[in-house]
Write a protein that holds these residues in place. Structure first.
Motif, PDB file in Angstrom:
ATOM      1  N   TRP A  78      -2.268  -4.075 -10.763  1.00  0.00           N
ATOM      2  CA  TRP A  78      -3.006  -5.001  -9.914  1.00  0.00           C
ATOM      3  C   TRP A  78      -2.250  -6.286  -9.665  1.00  0.00           C
ATOM      4  CZ3 TRP A  78      -6.541  -2.378  -7.622  1.00  0.00           C
ATOM      5  CH2 TRP A  78      -6.981  -1.219  -8.247  1.00  0.00           C
ATOM      6  N   LEU A  79      -1.156  -6.491 -10.365  1.00  0.00           N
ATOM      7  CA  LEU A  79      -0.325  -7.666 -10.112  1.00  0.00           C
ATOM      8  C   LEU A  79       0.742  -7.382  -9.060  1.00  0.00           C
ATOM      9  CD1 LEU A  79       0.056  -8.953 -13.767  1.00  0.00           C
ATOM     10  CD2 LEU A  79      -1.412  -9.866 -11.966  1.00  0.00           C
ATOM     11  N   CYS A  80       0.865  -6.119  -8.661  1.00  0.00           N
ATOM     12  CA  CYS A  80       1.826  -5.746  -7.615  1.00  0.00           C
ATOM     13  C   CYS A  80       1.448  -6.431  -6.314  1.00  0.00           C
ATOM     14  CB  CYS A  80       1.832  -4.228  -7.432  1.00  0.00           C
ATOM     15  SG  CYS A  80       2.802  -3.674  -6.007  1.00  0.00           S
ATOM     16  N   LEU A  81       2.420  -7.074  -5.674  1.00  0.00           N
ATOM     17  CA  LEU A  81       2.170  -7.797  -4.426  1.00  0.00           C
ATOM     18  C   LEU A  81       2.170  -6.882  -3.213  1.00  0.00           C
ATOM     19  CD1 LEU A  81       4.493 -10.865  -5.062  1.00  0.00           C
ATOM     20  CD2 LEU A  81       2.015 -10.734  -5.382  1.00  0.00           C
ATOM     21  N   GLY A  82       2.672  -5.664  -3.378  1.00  0.00           N
ATOM     22  CA  GLY A  82       2.757  -4.747  -2.243  1.00  0.00           C
ATOM     23  C   GLY A  82       3.862  -5.129  -1.278  1.00  0.00           C
ATOM     24  N   CYS A  83       4.863  -5.843  -1.752  1.00  0.00           N
ATOM     25  CA  CYS A  83       5.947  -6.289  -0.864  1.00  0.00           C
ATOM     26  C   CYS A  83       6.919  -5.156  -0.549  1.00  0.00           C
ATOM     27  CB  CYS A  83       6.691  -7.462  -1.489  1.00  0.00           C
ATOM     28  SG  CYS A  83       7.623  -7.044  -2.989  1.00  0.00           S
ATOM     29  N   GLU A  84       6.890  -4.103  -1.345  1.00  0.00           N
ATOM     30  CA  GLU A  84       7.719  -2.908  -1.167  1.00  0.00           C
ATOM     31  C   GLU A  84       9.210  -3.150  -1.374  1.00  0.00           C
ATOM     32  OE1 GLU A  84       6.663  -0.598   2.260  1.00  0.00           O
ATOM     33  OE2 GLU A  84       4.542  -0.619   1.742  1.00  0.00           O
ATOM     34  N   THR A  85       9.558  -4.241  -2.042  1.00  0.00           N
ATOM     35  CA  THR A  85      10.964  -4.475  -2.389  1.00  0.00           C
ATOM     36  C   THR A  85      11.473  -3.329  -3.266  1.00  0.00           C
ATOM     37  OG1 THR A  85      10.658  -6.857  -2.256  1.00  0.00           O
ATOM     38  CG2 THR A  85      12.553  -6.085  -3.513  1.00  0.00           C
ATOM     39  N   CYS A  86      10.639  -2.870  -4.195  1.00  0.00           N
ATOM     40  CA  CYS A  86      11.035  -1.777  -5.096  1.00  0.00           C
ATOM     41  C   CYS A  86      11.406  -0.525  -4.298  1.00  0.00           C
ATOM     42  CB  CYS A  86       9.914  -1.475  -6.092  1.00  0.00           C
ATOM     43  SG  CYS A  86       8.298  -1.170  -5.347  1.00  0.00           S
ATOM     44  N   THR A  87      10.607  -0.227  -3.296  1.00  0.00           N
ATOM     45  CA  THR A  87      10.863   0.960  -2.479  1.00  0.00           C
ATOM     46  C   THR A  87      12.151   0.794  -1.670  1.00  0.00           C
ATOM     47  OG1 THR A  87       8.547   1.576  -2.384  1.00  0.00           O
ATOM     48  CG2 THR A  87       9.935   2.345  -0.579  1.00  0.00           C
ATOM     49  N   ALA A  88      12.348  -0.383  -1.125  1.00  0.00           N
ATOM     50  CA  ALA A  88      13.560  -0.636  -0.330  1.00  0.00           C
ATOM     51  C   ALA A  88      14.827  -0.537  -1.185  1.00  0.00           C
ATOM     52  CB  ALA A  88      13.481  -2.011   0.326  1.00  0.00           C
ATOM     53  N   ARG A  89      14.732  -0.875  -2.475  1.00  0.00           N
ATOM     54  CA  ARG A  89      15.915  -0.883  -3.345  1.00  0.00           C
ATOM     55  C   ARG A  89      16.165   0.448  -4.034  1.00  0.00           C
ATOM     56  NH1 ARG A  89      17.658  -6.144  -5.187  1.00  0.00           N
ATOM     57  NH2 ARG A  89      18.283  -5.126  -7.118  1.00  0.00           N
ATOM     58  N   CYS A  90      15.205   1.364  -4.007  1.00  0.00           N
ATOM     59  CA  CYS A  90      15.337   2.627  -4.744  1.00  0.00           C
ATOM     60  C   CYS A  90      16.411   3.511  -4.100  1.00  0.00           C
ATOM     61  CB  CYS A  90      14.007   3.369  -4.766  1.00  0.00           C
ATOM     62  SG  CYS A  90      14.123   4.961  -5.646  1.00  0.00           S
ATOM     63  N   PRO A  91      17.463   3.872  -4.865  1.00  0.00           N
ATOM     64  CA  PRO A  91      18.525   4.713  -4.294  1.00  0.00           C
ATOM     65  C   PRO A  91      18.162   6.196  -4.274  1.00  0.00           C
ATOM     66  CG  PRO A  91      19.048   4.167  -6.562  1.00  0.00           C
ATOM     67  CD  PRO A  91      17.764   3.445  -6.225  1.00  0.00           C
ATOM     68  N   ASN A  92      17.009   6.539  -4.867  1.00  0.00           N
ATOM     69  CA  ASN A  92      16.660   7.950  -4.975  1.00  0.00           C
ATOM     70  C   ASN A  92      15.378   8.294  -4.222  1.00  0.00           C
ATOM     71  OD1 ASN A  92      17.447  10.452  -5.888  1.00  0.00           O
ATOM     72  ND2 ASN A  92      16.256  10.319  -7.772  1.00  0.00           N
ATOM     73  N   ASP A  93      14.928   7.378  -3.351  1.00  0.00           N
ATOM     74  CA  ASP A  93      13.768   7.618  -2.494  1.00  0.00           C
ATOM     75  C   ASP A  93      12.508   7.969  -3.299  1.00  0.00           C
ATOM     76  OD1 ASP A  93      12.618   7.633   0.027  1.00  0.00           O
ATOM     77  OD2 ASP A  93      12.913   9.796   0.277  1.00  0.00           O
ATOM     78  N   CYS A  94      12.314   7.289  -4.430  1.00  0.00           N
ATOM     79  CA  CYS A  94      11.116   7.559  -5.250  1.00  0.00           C
ATOM     80  C   CYS A  94       9.889   6.800  -4.751  1.00  0.00           C
ATOM     81  CB  CYS A  94      11.374   7.189  -6.713  1.00  0.00           C
ATOM     82  SG  CYS A  94      12.576   8.271  -7.514  1.00  0.00           S
ATOM     83  N   ASP A  95      10.081   5.748  -3.950  1.00  0.00           N
ATOM     84  CA  ASP A  95       9.000   4.973  -3.363  1.00  0.00           C
ATOM     85  C   ASP A  95       8.004   4.473  -4.414  1.00  0.00           C
ATOM     86  OD1 ASP A  95       7.316   3.732  -1.598  1.00  0.00           O
ATOM     87  OD2 ASP A  95       6.824   5.546  -0.447  1.00  0.00           O
ATOM     88  N   PRO A  96       8.459   3.605  -5.336  1.00  0.00           N
ATOM     89  CA  PRO A  96       7.539   3.084  -6.357  1.00  0.00           C
ATOM     90  C   PRO A  96       6.301   2.405  -5.783  1.00  0.00           C
ATOM     91  CG  PRO A  96       9.807   2.472  -6.854  1.00  0.00           C
ATOM     92  CD  PRO A  96       9.810   3.092  -5.489  1.00  0.00           C
ATOM     93  N   ALA A  97       6.417   1.753  -4.632  1.00  0.00           N
ATOM     94  CA  ALA A  97       5.253   1.061  -4.060  1.00  0.00           C
ATOM     95  C   ALA A  97       4.132   2.047  -3.731  1.00  0.00           C
ATOM     96  CB  ALA A  97       5.669   0.284  -2.807  1.00  0.00           C
ATOM     97  N   SER A  98       4.480   3.199  -3.165  1.00  0.00           N
ATOM     98  CA  SER A  98       3.454   4.209  -2.870  1.00  0.00           C
ATOM     99  C   SER A  98       2.852   4.772  -4.148  1.00  0.00           C
ATOM    100  CB  SER A  98       4.047   5.358  -2.046  1.00  0.00           C
ATOM    101  OG  SER A  98       4.377   4.912  -0.768  1.00  0.00           O
ATOM    102  N   VAL A  99       3.684   4.959  -5.159  1.00  0.00           N
ATOM    103  CA  VAL A  99       3.182   5.470  -6.442  1.00  0.00           C
ATOM    104  C   VAL A  99       2.193   4.470  -7.048  1.00  0.00           C
ATOM    105  CG1 VAL A  99       3.851   6.044  -8.818  1.00  0.00           C
ATOM    106  CG2 VAL A  99       5.182   6.932  -6.888  1.00  0.00           C
ATOM    107  N   ILE A 100       2.534   3.189  -6.997  1.00  0.00           N
ATOM    108  CA  ILE A 100       1.642   2.155  -7.542  1.00  0.00           C
ATOM    109  C   ILE A 100       0.343   2.107  -6.749  1.00  0.00           C
ATOM    110  CG2 ILE A 100       1.387  -0.338  -7.874  1.00  0.00           C
ATOM    111  CD1 ILE A 100       4.417  -0.345  -8.619  1.00  0.00           C
ATOM    112  N   ASP A 101       0.422   2.192  -5.421  1.00  0.00           N
ATOM    113  CA  ASP A 101      -0.796   2.221  -4.604  1.00  0.00           C
ATOM    114  C   ASP A 101      -1.671   3.422  -4.966  1.00  0.00           C
ATOM    115  OD1 ASP A 101      -0.228  -0.104  -3.244  1.00  0.00           O
ATOM    116  OD2 ASP A 101       0.565   0.913  -1.469  1.00  0.00           O
ATOM    117  N   ALA A 102      -1.052   4.583  -5.170  1.00  0.00           N
ATOM    118  CA  ALA A 102      -1.820   5.779  -5.538  1.00  0.00           C
ATOM    119  C   ALA A 102      -2.468   5.607  -6.911  1.00  0.00           C
ATOM    120  CB  ALA A 102      -0.912   7.013  -5.529  1.00  0.00           C
TER     121      ALA A 102
END
Length: 193
Positions: A78-102
């Motif tokens: 719940w402290l995630c800002l949803g800025c999606e910086t994590c997803t943009a930086r992931c070299p393996n296309d894991c999309d942490p922002a979507s995982v956190i939203d789910a």
């Protein structure tokens, strides 16, 4: 009467067919958290990493280890800002922002009473604004959050200054395509997400 050993075997068989957390996240997001090789680039760019117990790469690791209860009860989600910086930086296309939203959606569905009231109030107020207007109406969100959280007079003295600086508008913003946004919400609700 069933022996303890038989009960254990029966219990193991019953849970053997339950989807793992990684399976459920794959179904919801199309991303497999097990693909994360823990490089930590997501967490290195996260503006909230210092404030959380579980940084983005920790979330993916715990998901891969099937630590459902630990993750769904974590305030870090719940402290995630949803800025999606994590997803943009992931070299393996894991999309942490979507995982956190789910995971947030799963926490609301599966542990609604365990969710801290301010987080739950903010989550629902935010989504209600997006569903209604296609974007945030600051005034509408503030009123909705205060009614849901019960913090009616907390930081109330900030309101007049925000009005004077043009930060709060009486009319909610309008966007084109709000019907499409509502259709997305409807599809997610029908899909159980």
């Amino acid at each position: 009467m069933m022996s303890t050993e038989a009960q254990t075997v029966q219990s193991e068989n019953a849970t053997a067919h339950l989807p793992t957390l990684a399976d459920e996240l794959l179904r919801r997001t199309g991303r497999n958290p097990a693909k994360c090789y823990q490089c930590g680039k997501c967490s290195a760019g996260c503006p909230m990493a210092a404030e959380t117990d579980h940084r983005p790469h920790d979330v993916l690791r715990l998901a891969g280890l099937d630590r459902r209860e630990q993750l769904l009860a974590s305030e870090s989600l719940w402290l995630c800002l949803g800025c999606e910086t994590c997803t943009a930086r992931c070299p393996n296309d894991c999309d942490p922002a979507s995982v956190i939203d789910a995971l947030k959606a799963m926490a609301v569905e599966q542990l609604p009473d365990a969710l801290p009231k301010p987080f739950s109030a903010f989550h629902h107020a935010f989504l209600d604004q997006i569903k209604a207007h296609g974007r945030i109406s600051e005034l509408g969100m503030m009123v909705s959050y205060k009614l849901r959280s019960g913090a009616l007079f907390a930081d109330a003295t900030s309101g007049p200054g925000m009005f004077q600086r043009g930060k709060l508008h009486l009319k909610p913003p309008k966007i084109e395509g709000v019907d499409e946004v509502r259709a997305i919400f409807k599809a997610c609700e029908e899909d159980g997400q």
